[in-house]
Design an enzyme around this catalytic site. Structure first.
Site, PDB file in Angstrom:
ATOM      1  N   HIS A 125       0.799  -1.073  -0.032  1.00  0.00           N
ATOM      2  CA  HIS A 125       0.093   0.153   0.038  1.00  0.00           C
ATOM      3  C   HIS A 125       0.682   1.317  -0.018  1.00  0.00           C
ATOM      4  O   HIS A 125       0.435   2.339   0.433  1.00  0.00           O
ATOM      5  CB  HIS A 125      -1.002   0.019   1.203  1.00  0.00           C
ATOM      6  CG  HIS A 125      -1.738  -1.338   1.312  1.00  0.00           C
ATOM      7  ND1 HIS A 125      -1.372  -2.419   2.161  1.00  0.00           N
ATOM      8  CD2 HIS A 125      -2.732  -1.711   0.824  1.00  0.00           C
ATOM      9  CE1 HIS A 125      -2.102  -3.386   2.106  1.00  0.00           C
ATOM     10  NE2 HIS A 125      -3.045  -2.881   1.327  1.00  0.00           N
TER      11      HIS A 125
HETATM   12  S1  FES Z   1       1.780  -0.450   3.351  1.00  0.00           S
HETATM   13 FE1  FES Z   1      -0.065  -1.948   3.777  1.00  0.00          FE
HETATM   14  S2  FES Z   1       1.110  -3.817   4.344  1.00  0.00           S
HETATM   15 FE2  FES Z   1       2.828  -2.449   4.148  1.00  0.00          FE
END
Ligand code: FES
Length: 186
Positions: free
Chosen positions: A151
């Site tokens: 993410h």
């Molecule tokens: S940014 Fe979501 S698990 Fe690493």
């Protein structure tokens, strides 16, 4: 009449004594029984030598060149060990005072006298993906440390969260230097 009274008293005393004895005997039995149950429980709870050894990880950091990281495993989880360059140390220290989500100084995340060795779990604190940046050629993110592609969390050279959804810095596990070049994690 006097005899009756004496007999009644004697019976009564016997009754009390008998009850006391039964009470004490029951406690004694429970105590012995309790101890015999507790001992195996306690001895089962004490980790054996092989379990203790399996719960620690030793890493020889002497082969890690400045600017390199290695991946190891600690308690079945990825562990990153990174050797910082002089420039990375200077950058991390300069950033110590920056506005961060999870403020921490480089000195708080390394051992005195070994500030060039950064030991962190390789587990993103957002949802647990393994960040990139520990292997040659991997994306290190905008702050030159680690990048979580799940993410988009960016960690700096000290493993501190600088951008993206992760709430906390990469975790620094319990570890110690057992010699100048070897660390024991756990
Ligand atoms: S940014 Fe979501 S698990 Fe690493």
């Amino acid at each position: 009449m006097a005899t009756d009274t004496a007999a009644t008293t004697e019976v009564s005393e016997d009754g009390v004594r008998r009850r006391d004895w039964i009470h004490i005997a029951a406690l004694g039995t429970a105590g012995v029984g309790g101890a015999s149950v507790l001992f195996p429980l306690i001895s089962q709870m004490a980790p054996s030598a092989d379990v203790l050894a399996a719960s620690t990880t030793e890493v020889d950091v002497s082969a890690i060149q400045p600017g390199q990281s290695i991946k190891a495993t600690f308690r079945k989880q990825p562990l990153f060990v990174k050797r910082l360059t002089a420039d990375e140390i200077a950058k991390a220290k300069a950033d110590d005072a920056s506005d961060m989500r999870d403020p921490a100084k480089l000195a708080d995340r390394t051992k005195a006298g070994h500030e060039d060795v950064l030991v962190t779990m390789g587990v993103c604190t957002h949802l647990g993906c393994v960040p990139l940046g520990a292997a040659e050629g991997e994306n290190k993110g905008e702050f030159g440390g680690y990048f979580c592609p799940c993410h988009g969390s960016h960690y700096d050279v000290a493993g501190r969260i600088r951008k993206g959804p992760a709430p906390k810095n990469l975790v620094v596990p319990e570890y110690e230097f057992t010699s100048d070049t070897v660390i024991r994690v756990g």
